[in-house]
Design a protein around this motif. Sequence first.
Motif, PDB file in Angstrom:
ATOM      1  N   LYS A   1      -4.212   6.973  -2.436  1.00 45.39           N
ATOM      2  CA  LYS A   1      -3.835   5.556  -2.128  1.00 45.39           C
ATOM      3  C   LYS A   1      -3.476   4.744  -3.593  1.00 45.39           C
ATOM      4  O   LYS A   1      -4.133   4.839  -4.534  1.00 45.39           O
ATOM      5  CB  LYS A   1      -4.636   4.841  -1.335  1.00 45.39           C
ATOM      6  CG  LYS A   1      -4.073   3.604  -0.784  1.00 45.39           C
ATOM      7  CD  LYS A   1      -5.114   3.193   0.562  1.00 45.39           C
ATOM      8  CE  LYS A   1      -6.484   3.119   0.245  1.00 45.39           C
ATOM      9  NZ  LYS A   1      -7.354   2.404   1.129  1.00 45.39           N
TER      10      LYS A   1
ATOM     11  N   THR B   1       0.714  -1.290   0.080  1.00 45.35           N
ATOM     12  CA  THR B   1      -0.193  -0.144   0.051  1.00 45.35           C
ATOM     13  C   THR B   1       0.849   1.257   0.142  1.00 45.35           C
ATOM     14  O   THR B   1       1.625   1.265   1.012  1.00 45.35           O
ATOM     15  CB  THR B   1      -0.934   0.066   1.215  1.00 45.35           C
ATOM     16  OG1 THR B   1      -1.923  -1.255   1.183  1.00 45.35           O
ATOM     17  CG2 THR B   1      -1.905   1.185   1.448  1.00 45.35           C
TER      18      THR B   1
ATOM     19  N   SER C   1       1.159   5.525  -1.564  1.00 50.64           N
ATOM     20  CA  SER C   1       0.496   7.005  -1.766  1.00 50.64           C
ATOM     21  C   SER C   1       1.183   7.723  -2.788  1.00 50.64           C
ATOM     22  O   SER C   1       2.592   7.336  -2.980  1.00 50.64           O
ATOM     23  CB  SER C   1       0.325   7.685  -0.697  1.00 50.64           C
ATOM     24  OG  SER C   1       1.630   8.180  -0.083  1.00 50.64           O
TER      25      SER C   1
END
Length: 464
Positions: free
Chosen positions: A459, A389, A391
């Motif tokens: 994200k 994950t 950004s």
Amino acid sequence: MDRNRTAGSVAAALAIVALAVTAPAARADDLTGTPTPPGTSTTASGAAGTTSTETTTSSTTTGTTTSTTATTATTATTSPSTTTSTTTTPSPTTTTPPPPAPSPVVIPEGSSGCKVKDLQVRLRLVKASYWTYAVSGVYGWTLGQRVLTFQTDQGLPTTGVVDQRTWNRLVALTATPTRLKEGASGNAVKDLQVRLRVVKASYWSYAVSGYYGWTLGQRVLAFQRDQNLPQSGVLDQRTWSRLVSLTASPTVISTSAPAANVRELQRRLGARGLWPYAYSGTYGWTLGQKVLAFQRTYDVPQSGVVDTRTWARLRALTYVPGTFDKHRYYAGLRPLVPTLSSLDKRCRTGRVMCVDKATRTLTWVVDGKPQTAMWARFGRPGHETREGTFSVSRKYEYVISNLYFTPMPYSMFFSGGQAVHYSSNFARLGYASASHGCVNIADYAQVKALFFKVRIGDKVVVYH
């Protein structure tokens, strides 16, 4: 002596004259046409009412020229009154035909059930005004009156009950051509079985055998009863039309569909061994026959066109969810936008670029709603695209790679030097090549539009 001879000659002459005058000529009989000899008495025509009697006596002395003839004149008496002939013509005898034999009762008043429903349905088909109520299956007073009206209109004995004569007329007026009946077999029967199953699983819970036996006939009858159709027990045209209308589905790929969609169809049929030809992108007669062959093989209603049901079945046989849809990619089509439930849980909230290595796609999701999807390419072995994950840290509408000196239009960096960006190499070579770790996008228009939607801090989820 001379005087006596002269007298004899005169007498002989007179006798000859008398014979010539009084002897009747032979004539034909009026009835038989046979000649009547002279001297025979004949009764003349009775039309005039005249009786003629003629008697001739002739005496001749043999060896002498003297002949004595006594002639009795014909006496004819004719009544002066006029005879009138009256012809009497016999009057014809008038025979009254016997009343028709009573016809057996088929549906008695007061009965109920499927047979009464059939009666109500058929009356309505003949004329809507014959039965404007619900098909209840109950034979009451009102139905009896409608039967009486039908009999009157049809010139039938007005018994007020459904006798055999009335029923035969009603069936004849509501019959439609038979398409299939018991004993038939083949693809048409398979189509019937499939469509019955599509309408209701209980209509046909057996194998699609293609044989029309007693059981199938009972299922057709059940369908007719449920649909308020005449209960013929055979697949007639009216029953077939209703069945087709209930099982029809929208067309997905028509004969005028774009070439890319047709190529996808051809590729998927090819995967099932039903398209051995080039992926031309043209929907012709041959392709239509292959679609029909697919429907027959895989128990789909045989519409002959790629409808929703056919397409769903074909796609299910040629694509495994969660994998790369090569048929769609190589046909030149964009990926389908996935459902939210098929995406990683991390992609279901907020603003997310959701990158799935298994499906080779990038899906733009906003607040749990997938917006768009595009094909994506990843790093080669040794330069794998990092998973996790992240950004968006920075964005460049146009930038050149510092390491490989290649253009990276519409770059959105998310992990060090790895970014989502347009790749002309991917657009040209496809999956024959790979990136150095970035997420390559081949559709220029899509990545450009995405670039102007994504914000710094959005994200990025990369997973396999």
